[in-house]
Design a protein around this motif. Structure first.
Motif, PDB file in Angstrom:
ATOM      1  N   LYS A   1     -36.456  56.340  31.428  1.00 46.49           N
ATOM      2  CA  LYS A   1     -36.763  55.212  30.539  1.00 46.49           C
ATOM      3  C   LYS A   1     -35.890  55.189  29.292  1.00 46.49           C
ATOM      4  CE  LYS A   1     -41.019  53.927  30.016  1.00 46.49           C
ATOM      5  NZ  LYS A   1     -42.481  53.929  29.730  1.00 46.49           N
ATOM      6  N   GLY A   2     -34.603  55.470  29.460  1.00 45.88           N
ATOM      7  CA  GLY A   2     -33.675  55.376  28.343  1.00 45.88           C
ATOM      8  C   GLY A   2     -33.577  56.610  27.478  1.00 45.88           C
ATOM      9  N   MET A   3     -34.424  57.598  27.744  1.00 46.91           N
ATOM     10  CA  MET A   3     -34.327  58.840  26.989  1.00 46.91           C
ATOM     11  C   MET A   3     -33.115  59.619  27.468  1.00 46.91           C
ATOM     12  SD  MET A   3     -37.321  61.605  26.306  1.00 46.91           S
ATOM     13  CE  MET A   3     -37.150  62.836  25.026  1.00 46.91           C
ATOM     14  N   ASN A   4     -32.455  60.363  26.552  1.00 44.14           N
ATOM     15  CA  ASN A   4     -31.278  61.127  26.939  1.00 44.14           C
ATOM     16  C   ASN A   4     -31.300  62.517  26.317  1.00 44.14           C
ATOM     17  OD1 ASN A   4     -30.175  60.864  24.237  1.00 44.14           O
ATOM     18  ND2 ASN A   4     -29.596  58.775  24.798  1.00 44.14           N
ATOM     19  N   TYR A   5     -30.253  63.276  26.572  1.00 45.62           N
ATOM     20  CA  TYR A   5     -30.214  64.669  26.116  1.00 45.62           C
ATOM     21  C   TYR A   5     -30.066  64.771  24.597  1.00 45.62           C
ATOM     22  CZ  TYR A   5     -29.591  65.407  31.076  1.00 45.62           C
ATOM     23  OH  TYR A   5     -29.769  65.393  32.435  1.00 45.62           O
TER      24      TYR A   5
ATOM     25  N   LEU B   1     -33.472  64.857  23.226  1.00 44.29           N
ATOM     26  CA  LEU B   1     -34.055  66.192  23.374  1.00 44.29           C
ATOM     27  C   LEU B   1     -33.509  67.139  22.302  1.00 44.29           C
ATOM     28  CD1 LEU B   1     -34.005  66.721  27.256  1.00 44.29           C
ATOM     29  CD2 LEU B   1     -35.913  66.028  25.801  1.00 44.29           C
ATOM     30  N   PHE B   2     -32.233  67.019  22.013  1.00 48.13           N
ATOM     31  CA  PHE B   2     -31.623  67.835  20.967  1.00 48.13           C
ATOM     32  C   PHE B   2     -32.311  67.587  19.626  1.00 48.13           C
ATOM     33  CE2 PHE B   2     -28.493  67.776  17.480  1.00 48.13           C
ATOM     34  CZ  PHE B   2     -28.224  69.131  17.404  1.00 48.13           C
ATOM     35  N   LEU B   3     -32.543  66.324  19.286  1.00 43.82           N
ATOM     36  CA  LEU B   3     -33.201  65.991  18.027  1.00 43.82           C
ATOM     37  C   LEU B   3     -34.642  66.501  17.987  1.00 43.82           C
ATOM     38  CD1 LEU B   3     -31.926  62.341  17.407  1.00 43.82           C
ATOM     39  CD2 LEU B   3     -31.107  64.471  16.372  1.00 43.82           C
ATOM     40  N   ILE B   4     -35.327  66.416  19.124  1.00 46.16           N
ATOM     41  CA  ILE B   4     -36.705  66.910  19.173  1.00 46.16           C
ATOM     42  C   ILE B   4     -36.750  68.420  18.991  1.00 46.16           C
ATOM     43  CG2 ILE B   4     -38.726  67.201  20.663  1.00 46.16           C
ATOM     44  CD1 ILE B   4     -38.013  64.490  21.927  1.00 46.16           C
ATOM     45  N   ASP B   5     -35.863  69.140  19.689  1.00 39.43           N
ATOM     46  CA  ASP B   5     -35.781  70.590  19.515  1.00 39.43           C
ATOM     47  C   ASP B   5     -35.554  70.950  18.056  1.00 39.43           C
ATOM     48  OD1 ASP B   5     -36.202  71.673  22.053  1.00 39.43           O
ATOM     49  OD2 ASP B   5     -34.148  71.283  22.675  1.00 39.43           O
ATOM     50  N   LEU B   6     -34.636  70.245  17.430  1.00 41.51           N
ATOM     51  CA  LEU B   6     -34.284  70.528  16.046  1.00 41.51           C
ATOM     52  C   LEU B   6     -35.454  70.222  15.114  1.00 41.51           C
ATOM     53  CD1 LEU B   6     -31.640  71.656  14.997  1.00 41.51           C
ATOM     54  CD2 LEU B   6     -30.959  69.332  14.375  1.00 41.51           C
ATOM     55  N   ALA B   7     -36.124  69.095  15.338  1.00 42.63           N
ATOM     56  CA  ALA B   7     -37.261  68.719  14.497  1.00 42.63           C
ATOM     57  C   ALA B   7     -38.390  69.729  14.616  1.00 42.63           C
ATOM     58  CB  ALA B   7     -37.751  67.324  14.879  1.00 42.63           C
ATOM     59  N   VAL B   8     -38.677  70.168  15.836  1.00 44.42           N
ATOM     60  CA  VAL B   8     -39.739  71.161  16.043  1.00 44.42           C
ATOM     61  C   VAL B   8     -39.381  72.486  15.381  1.00 44.42           C
ATOM     62  CG1 VAL B   8     -40.895  72.579  17.792  1.00 44.42           C
ATOM     63  CG2 VAL B   8     -40.635  70.112  18.154  1.00 44.42           C
ATOM     64  N   ALA B   9     -38.122  72.914  15.527  1.00 43.13           N
ATOM     65  CA  ALA B   9     -37.675  74.178  14.923  1.00 43.13           C
ATOM     66  C   ALA B   9     -37.783  74.130  13.410  1.00 43.13           C
ATOM     67  CB  ALA B   9     -36.243  74.484  15.342  1.00 43.13           C
TER      68      ALA B   9
ATOM     69  N   LEU C   1     -28.837  76.582  18.986  1.00 43.28           N
ATOM     70  CA  LEU C   1     -29.807  76.829  20.057  1.00 43.28           C
ATOM     71  C   LEU C   1     -30.371  75.525  20.605  1.00 43.28           C
ATOM     72  CD1 LEU C   1     -31.283  78.905  21.747  1.00 43.28           C
ATOM     73  CD2 LEU C   1     -33.037  79.062  19.954  1.00 43.28           C
ATOM     74  N   SER C   2     -30.624  74.558  19.738  1.00 46.25           N
ATOM     75  CA  SER C   2     -31.118  73.248  20.192  1.00 46.25           C
ATOM     76  C   SER C   2     -30.095  72.573  21.095  1.00 46.25           C
ATOM     77  CB  SER C   2     -31.435  72.355  18.995  1.00 46.25           C
ATOM     78  OG  SER C   2     -32.470  72.903  18.207  1.00 46.25           O
TER      79      SER C   2
ATOM     80  N   TYR D   1     -28.214  70.393  26.006  1.00 47.43           N
ATOM     81  CA  TYR D   1     -27.024  70.107  26.796  1.00 47.43           C
ATOM     82  C   TYR D   1     -26.699  71.199  27.813  1.00 47.43           C
ATOM     83  CZ  TYR D   1     -26.278  66.381  23.456  1.00 47.43           C
ATOM     84  OH  TYR D   1     -26.430  65.250  22.674  1.00 47.43           O
ATOM     85  N   GLY D   2     -27.491  72.249  27.821  1.00 43.49           N
ATOM     86  CA  GLY D   2     -27.314  73.311  28.799  1.00 43.49           C
ATOM     87  C   GLY D   2     -28.506  73.386  29.738  1.00 43.49           C
ATOM     88  N   PHE D   3     -29.625  73.852  29.214  1.00 42.22           N
ATOM     89  CA  PHE D   3     -30.817  74.041  30.037  1.00 42.22           C
ATOM     90  C   PHE D   3     -31.319  72.734  30.645  1.00 42.22           C
ATOM     91  CE2 PHE D   3     -35.488  73.991  30.257  1.00 42.22           C
ATOM     92  CZ  PHE D   3     -35.684  74.946  31.238  1.00 42.22           C
TER      93      PHE D   3
END
Length: 212
Positions: A154-158, A161-169, A132-133, A138-140
């Protein structure tokens, strides 16, 4: 410049930014734009789905997990936006958090329903969270960026975001396990530490009752 002069400059800049946001919203993000209705749909539709799919037997546990996802992602989103790493270019109103639809509805409801599914069907939550992350990162996020609703800067990439989603979950999952273990403890506060030590975070199930 003394402390008060610094704060006076901060107040002035905040007023300028607020005025710019109000002007931007009235020109480009008002109710007459399709982007506004996309953002509104991301807020309302997940909540409608949740109403009809929520397991009432586990309502407190499942909603606690979803609330934790919402809370953590809200703090993350505010920090990223404050530092211009993550920009929501369309919003419901200029005085509301820009990412409200995503952090208060779309993300929490999606992960909440995943949590509920894994709980009821004894599935591996860790594995399904990765899937889901990845879908969100990589989808939404990619689609949102392509249509101009989201900017990653500023150098942030998808992958970030994947790692953040996973960490929050995962953090929400572990916190929910601890809370549920404490809830089902019948021996009082003194045995909470024992229950936490007995938690097996590799289990697919959300919590295991303490053995008497």
């Amino acid at each position: 410049m003394n402390k008060q002069e610094y704060w006076n400059r901060v107040y002035e800049r905040k007023e300028e930014v607020s005025a710019l946001l109000r002007s931007y919203w009235h020109h480009y993000s008002h109710m007459g734009t399709w982007q506004f209705w996309i953002v509104a749909a991301m807020l309302v539709l997940p909540l409608v789905v949740l109403y009809f799919t929520l397991d009432r037997k586990r309502i407190l546990e499942v909603l606690f997990y979803g609330y934790t996802v919402h809370l953590l992602w809200t703090y993350v989103d505010m920090t990223l936006e404050l530092n211009n790493y993550f920009v929501h270019t369309y919003m419901l109103a200029p005085f509301l958090p820009f990412g409200l639809s995503v952090t208060a509805s779309l993300l929490p409801v999606s992960f909440l329903l995943l949590y509920q599914y894994c709980l009821n069907h004894n599935k591996n939550f860790y594995l399904y969270s990765v899937l889901l992350s990845g879908l969100f990162a990589y989808g939404f996020a990619v689609v949102s960026s392509s249509v101009g609703i989201l900017q990653v800067r500023k150098g942030m990439n998808y992958f970030h975001l994947f790692l953040i989603d996973l960490a929050v979950a995962y953090c929400s999952y572990w916190l929910t396990k601890v809370v549920m273990a404490m809830k089902n403890n019948k021996d009082g506060p003194r045995s909470h530490f024992i229950i936490i030590k007995k938690l097996n975070f590799n289990k697919y199930r959300i919590y295991d009752k303490a053995k008497s």
